[in-house]
Design a protein around this motif. Structure first.
Motif, PDB file in Angstrom:
ATOM      1  N   PHE A 195       1.020  -1.350  -0.021  1.00 48.97           N
ATOM      2  CA  PHE A 195       0.141  -0.110   0.137  1.00 48.97           C
ATOM      3  C   PHE A 195       0.819   1.309   0.011  1.00 48.97           C
ATOM      4  N   LEU A 217      -8.493   3.592   4.538  1.00 55.91           N
ATOM      5  CA  LEU A 217      -8.778   2.107   4.545  1.00 55.91           C
ATOM      6  C   LEU A 217      -7.446   1.442   3.937  1.00 55.91           C
ATOM      7  N   PRO A 219      -5.319  -1.609   2.594  1.00 55.97           N
ATOM      8  CA  PRO A 219      -5.310  -2.990   2.353  1.00 55.97           C
ATOM      9  C   PRO A 219      -3.979  -3.605   2.779  1.00 55.97           C
ATOM     10  N   HIS A 255      -9.544   4.443  -1.385  1.00 52.71           N
ATOM     11  CA  HIS A 255      -9.278   3.964  -0.161  1.00 52.71           C
ATOM     12  C   HIS A 255      -9.204   5.092   1.015  1.00 52.71           C
ATOM     13  N   ALA A 282     -15.421   8.793  -1.243  1.00 52.29           N
ATOM     14  CA  ALA A 282     -14.204   8.795  -1.070  1.00 52.29           C
ATOM     15  C   ALA A 282     -13.353   9.761  -1.979  1.00 52.29           C
ATOM     16  N   VAL A 288     -18.116   4.772  -0.845  1.00 50.73           N
ATOM     17  CA  VAL A 288     -17.383   3.601  -0.145  1.00 50.73           C
ATOM     18  C   VAL A 288     -18.633   3.140   0.922  1.00 50.73           C
ATOM     19  N   GLY A 306     -16.185  -1.011  -2.069  1.00 47.11           N
ATOM     20  CA  GLY A 306     -15.720   0.069  -2.909  1.00 47.11           C
ATOM     21  C   GLY A 306     -16.852   0.544  -3.752  1.00 47.11           C
ATOM     22  N   VAL A 347      -8.405  -5.412  -1.181  1.00 48.40           N
ATOM     23  CA  VAL A 347      -8.420  -4.065  -1.834  1.00 48.40           C
ATOM     24  C   VAL A 347      -9.850  -4.011  -2.261  1.00 48.40           C
ATOM     25  N   LEU A 348     -10.306  -2.771  -2.471  1.00 50.27           N
ATOM     26  CA  LEU A 348     -11.714  -2.470  -2.719  1.00 50.27           C
ATOM     27  C   LEU A 348     -11.792  -2.028  -4.189  1.00 50.27           C
TER      28      LEU A 348
END
Length: 350
Positions: A195, A217, A219, A255, A282, A288, A306, A347-348
């Motif tokens: 990330f 957020l 990951p 994120h 987001a 989100v 997401g 992961v979104l």
């Protein structure tokens, strides 16, 4: 004349002798010494784990001082009720690193007497800690109750009096605030290496170094490896370094939630019932989704989706006893001066 001089000398010796045989220590002079925070905590079984911690780190002596102090003392169930409990299964306090322990207990002490009962209503009000960072206190009305939280953790007891300050009984052990920016925290957390690379690749690392507040957020590395199914070429560090930023940029910004410091409790309190969804915007302009999933055996908390609403929801990963020490910490509600970070296990999908 000689007799008078002798009497003066004898009187002087008597005065000195009297002083030595009756020491006037601070403990004797202060009739409320035994009611200082350190001793109130020691005498309360609900704080026995916290008492062990402050004794191990030396902060018991600090809290026996004149103060004033406000102590954020987690009750015993607050240690076992989160992923911190993994520490107490195989790693008693005596085996923790002194630096890590110091960060935790230093963060739990506020320099000054802060009555949380007297605070105005408001979200995440900053109060300075003994170590120079901040805790974030919210006070709001829920039904007929007034709720006070610290970093999202509800209090179970407010303004417990001591002779040198106050104790606030916290329902959870708090993650300490250790960095001035979210970027600093991400780059120093081993399980967020990928990330961190993604943030740098799209220039978002400098964004999260300043400004805010941000809710991020993040990951973990496993989430990026598992994201191969997306076909975006982000499942290795090398692929992230060569990824198309036109694609990677919106994914990373999906994120990051700008303009707010949202602990998990801040999401939870806006859910009317299990199964409801909270929508937040987001940095990529998409929504989100936050929700708690109803399962046959109960509620699965803290899920994020997401902007596409597709894919596997990202949740807070569980601690693992085989991980390095810093990763035992509860991986949500990680504060920094410019926001709060939640580690997630997916992961979104934008």
């Amino acid at each position: 004349m000689r007799i008078l001089l002798l009497l003066i000398i004898l009187g002087s010796f008597g005065a000195v002798s009297c002083t030595k045989s009756h020491p006037a220590s601070a403990a004797i002079q202060d009739s409320l010494y035994g009611e200082r925070a350190s001793f109130v905590i020691q005498d309360n079984f609900n704080f026995s784990m916290y008492s062990t911690g402050i004794t191990t780190t030396g902060y018991a002596d600090t809290l026996a001082g004149a103060g004033p102090f406000t102590v954020l003392a987690p009750v015993n169930t607050g240690w076992a009720g989160t992923q911190w409990s993994i520490y107490f299964i195989g790693y008693p306090l005596g085996t923790w690193s002194s630096t890590f322990l110091n960060d935790i207990f230093n963060y739990s002490i506020l320099r000054g007497r802060y009555s949380f009962d007297s605070l105005p209503l408001g979200d995440n009000q900053p109060i300075p800690t003994y170590g120079g960072f901040h805790v974030w206190v919210s006070k709001y009305v829920s039904g007929t109750d007034t709720v006070v939280t610290v970093n999202g953790a509800p209090l179970t007891g407010v303004d417990i009096p001591t002779s040198n300050g106050l104790i606030q009984a916290v329902s959870l052990l708090l993650n300490p605030e250790e960095t001035h920016s979210i970027t600093d925290w991400v780059k120093n957390f081993p399980d967020l290496t990928m990330f961190a690379v993604a943030l740098t690749r799209v220039g978002a690392d400098s964004l999260l170094t300043k400004g805010g507040p941000w809710t991020v957020l993040a990951p973990n590395n496993t989430a990026f490896v598992q994201a191969a199914w997306m076909g975006l070429g982000i499942s290795t560090v090398d692929s992230l370094l060569t990824a198309d930023t036109a694609v990677l940029g919106p994914l990373v910004r999906g994120h990051i939630i700008p303009g707010s410091r949202r602990f998990l409790n801040d999401f939870d309190r806006w859910l009317a019932a299990p199964g409801d969804t909270v929508m937040v915007t987001a940095l990529n302009g998409e929504q989100v989704r936050y929700f708690q999933e109803q399962a046959g055996w109960g509620i699965l908390p803290d899920h994020f989706l997401g902007g596409s609403g597709q894919g596997t929801p990202g949740g807070i990963p569980s601690a693992n006893s085989n991980q390095v020490e810093d990763k035992y910490r509860y991986q949500a509600d990680i504060p920094s001066e410019n926001g709060v970070l939640h580690v997630i296990d997916q992961v979104l999908q934008p």
